[in-house]
Design a protein around this motif. Structure first.
Motif: not given
Length: 321
Positions: A260-269
């Protein structure tokens, strides 16, 4: 705005569509011109389920997720408010061992063969009969809605109405809670002005919903080999590189999603960046290993050639003399 409530209509200032995968609110938004189309994907490896009530033993903990698997049949169990376990039996639609159950005795016999240690010894005879008579249900298909999740400041969609995933990793319900948190943040930032907050919520959550569904769908593969390549291999790579260089490489994608620290799109990047670095490191390592192997092989061949030539020279020298 008008909202359907049973067989009549209700007048409301704002409508929140939290009515699941087959959302009537989403369909109404589309009729009003909102770009809230649902993209749904056919299952690559369909799985169905039946529920089962599982009593707990005297010393069993009720704060854990219990799980057992044998021959493509999986039992997942979570504690409920009463302290017992709510079990979900997952299996293939073609598995007639469970689909074809006609009595509690048959159900008990199948589970004694598949799960003799747990949960079979805990199940009373009455529950076996209930399990045999229960309907087999399908898991939701992977689906997402967008690119718009709202109709001006009058209506917006949340939860399964905008993202539907398989319940394997605990991200379906949790992402619904996150929708609520993001909507609350948008309302706070806009001073509770729905005309501003709902379009802002839509812009923030639509990309996340799509990312969540597409990333999880990659794990839903038709064969064990494809599943190993799509899920197990990246998991192993992330574990190895994370252990070697923890400051450089992030945990696996699911761990990033769940953290939950990163958004889904940030985690994917972030994970795409890791994949590029991993590919570069592995390429360099393979090239280095290939170069070392080449030079070692050349040295060995030269040594063998010298050893093979010496007796020949000695024989020629003897014969000529």
């Amino acid at each position: 705005m008008l909202a359907a409530h049973g067989d009549h209509m209700e007048q409301a200032d704002v409508v929140l569509g939290c009515d699941g995968v087959a959302s009537a609110v989403r369909a109404a938004l589309q009729k009003q011109g909102a770009q809230a189309q649902q993209t749904r994907y056919k299952d690559r490896r369909p799985i169905v389920y039946r529920v089962m009530a599982i009593p707990t033993g005297k010393e069993d903990r009720t704060d854990l997720n219990y799980s057992a698997r044998n021959d493509n049949v999986i039992v997942e169990a979570l504690p409920n408010a009463e302290g017992d376990l709510l079990g979900v039996v997952l299996f293939r639609p073609t598995d007639q061992r469970i689909q074809g159950l006609k009595s509690g005795a048959e159900a008990k016999k199948v589970f004694q063969e598949l799960f003799p240690d747990w949960p079979t010894p805990l199940i009373p005879d009455s529950e076996w009969g209930n399990f045999a008579s229960r309907k087999t249900r399908e898991l939701p298909q992977f689906a997402f809605a967008g690119p718009e999740l709202n109709l001006g400041g009058k209506c917006c969609l949340l939860g399964d109405a905008i993202h539907s995933v398989k319940p394997f990793f605990g991200l379906g319900l949790n992402s619904g809670f996150e929708d609520i948190a993001v909507l609350d943040q948008c309302l706070e930032e806009s001073g509770d002005d729905f005309a501003v907050a709902l379009p802002l919520y839509s812009r923030r959550r639509a990309p996340q919903a799509k990312c969540l569904v597409l990333c999880q769908r990659r794990f839903d593969q038709a064969t064990d080999l494809k599943f190993a390549l799509a899920f197990v291999l990246p998991l192993v790579l992330d574990g190895v590189f994370r252990k070697l260089l923890p400051r450089v490489f992030a945990p696996g994608l699911l761990a990033l999603f769940q953290d939950g620290e990163l958004s889904f799109t940030e985690a994917r990047r972030r994970k795409l960046r890791d994949r590029v670095l991993q590919a570069l490191i592995l390429s360099v390592a393979f090239l280095a290993a290939g170069a070392v192997s080449f030079f070692l092989a050349r040295g060995v061949l030269r040594g063998l050639w010298r050893l093979a030539r010496r007796p020949l020279h000695a024989w020629l020298h003897h014969e000529l003399l």
